[in-house]
Design a protein around this motif. Structure first.
Motif, short mmCIF file in Angstrom:
data_model
loop_
_atom_site.label_atom_id
_atom_site.label_comp_id
_atom_site.label_asym_id
_atom_site.label_seq_id
_atom_site.Cartn_x
_atom_site.Cartn_y
_atom_site.Cartn_z
N GLU A 120 0.83 -1.21 0.00
CA GLU A 120 0.00 0.00 0.00
C GLU A 120 0.86 1.26 0.00
OE1 GLU A 120 -2.72 -0.26 3.27
OE2 GLU A 120 -3.96 -1.74 2.27
N ALA A 121 1.95 1.24 0.76
CA ALA A 121 2.85 2.40 0.79
C ALA A 121 3.52 2.59 -0.57
CB ALA A 121 3.90 2.21 1.89
N ALA A 122 3.91 1.49 -1.21
CA ALA A 122 4.52 1.58 -2.53
C ALA A 122 3.52 2.12 -3.56
CB ALA A 122 5.04 0.22 -2.97
N ALA A 123 2.28 1.68 -3.48
CA ALA A 123 1.24 2.17 -4.38
C ALA A 123 1.00 3.66 -4.16
CB ALA A 123 -0.05 1.38 -4.19
N HIS A 124 1.01 4.10 -2.91
CA HIS A 124 0.83 5.52 -2.60
C HIS A 124 1.96 6.35 -3.19
CE1 HIS A 124 0.97 9.18 -0.08
NE2 HIS A 124 -0.34 9.08 -0.12
N ARG A 125 3.19 5.88 -3.02
CA ARG A 125 4.34 6.60 -3.59
C ARG A 125 4.25 6.67 -5.11
NH1 ARG A 125 6.86 3.69 0.45
NH2 ARG A 125 7.50 2.08 -1.01
N LEU A 126 3.86 5.57 -5.74
CA LEU A 126 3.75 5.53 -7.20
C LEU A 126 2.63 6.44 -7.69
CD1 LEU A 126 4.70 4.25 -9.84
CD2 LEU A 126 3.05 2.40 -9.44
N LEU A 127 1.52 6.46 -6.98
CA LEU A 127 0.37 7.27 -7.39
C LEU A 127 0.71 8.75 -7.43
CD1 LEU A 127 -2.66 7.38 -8.06
CD2 LEU A 127 -3.09 7.53 -5.61
N TYR A 128 1.51 9.21 -6.46
CA TYR A 128 1.82 10.63 -6.36
C TYR A 128 3.23 10.97 -6.84
CZ TYR A 128 -2.53 10.73 -3.82
OH TYR A 128 -3.84 10.60 -3.48
N SER A 129 3.83 10.10 -7.62
CA SER A 129 5.16 10.39 -8.18
C SER A 129 5.00 11.01 -9.57
CB SER A 129 6.00 9.12 -8.26
OG SER A 129 5.42 8.21 -9.18
N ASP A 130 6.02 11.69 -10.01
CA ASP A 130 6.07 12.29 -11.36
C ASP A 130 4.90 13.23 -11.63
OD1 ASP A 130 8.44 10.91 -11.95
OD2 ASP A 130 7.30 9.13 -12.56
N LEU A 131 4.50 14.04 -10.64
CA LEU A 131 3.44 15.02 -10.84
C LEU A 131 4.00 16.24 -11.55
CD1 LEU A 131 1.73 14.92 -7.32
CD2 LEU A 131 1.10 13.63 -9.37
N ASP A 132 3.20 16.84 -12.43
CA ASP A 132 3.65 18.10 -13.02
C ASP A 132 3.44 19.21 -11.98
OD1 ASP A 132 0.97 19.03 -13.13
OD2 ASP A 132 0.71 18.34 -15.19
N ALA A 133 3.81 20.44 -12.32
CA ALA A 133 3.79 21.54 -11.35
C ALA A 133 2.38 21.81 -10.82
CB ALA A 133 4.36 22.80 -11.98
N ASP A 134 1.37 21.80 -11.69
CA ASP A 134 -0.01 22.04 -11.25
C ASP A 134 -0.52 20.91 -10.35
OD1 ASP A 134 -0.21 24.45 -12.59
OD2 ASP A 134 -1.10 23.53 -14.40
N GLN A 135 -0.21 19.67 -10.75
CA GLN A 135 -0.62 18.53 -9.94
C GLN A 135 0.06 18.57 -8.57
OE1 GLN A 135 0.60 15.53 -12.72
NE2 GLN A 135 -1.50 15.20 -13.47
N GLN A 136 1.35 18.92 -8.56
CA GLN A 136 2.08 18.99 -7.29
C GLN A 136 1.50 20.07 -6.39
OE1 GLN A 136 4.69 16.80 -6.39
NE2 GLN A 136 4.20 17.66 -4.39
#
Length: 84
Positions: free
Chosen positions: A50-66
């Motif tokens: 679950e922690a790995a999925a959370h990290r993957l879900l919120y990785s590589d966000l563009d500036a607006d997404q971040q």
């Protein structure tokens, strides 16, 4: 005919009180859930996945997404990310 409720209309006699102890039923329900999970269920692996999925879900966000993510974290809508 009197349409007003009298105080006797809402009195519950002690003999009419219904009590039911759910302790044994809750213990049996929990035991059934654990039994249904089986011997191969590993809670530590589930939590790590679950922690790995959370990290993957919120990785590589563009500036607006971040920026949106940061706003949601600041508002306690989402938990803070573990990434640095």
């Amino acid at each position: 005919m009197n349409d007003r409720n009298t105080t006797d209309d809402h009195i519950t006699e002690p003999s009419e009180i219904f009590e039911f102890d759910l302790t044994t039923h809750e213990a049996r329900r929990r035991a059934e859930v654990v039994a249904a999970l089986g011997d191969t269920w590993d809670p530590l692996t589930v939590m790590e996945d679950e922690a790995a999925a959370h990290r993957l879900l919120y990785s590589d966000l563009d500036a607006d997404q971040q920026a949106t993510y940061d706003m949601l974290v600041a508002a306690n809508v989402l938990p803070a990310s573990e990434q640095g």
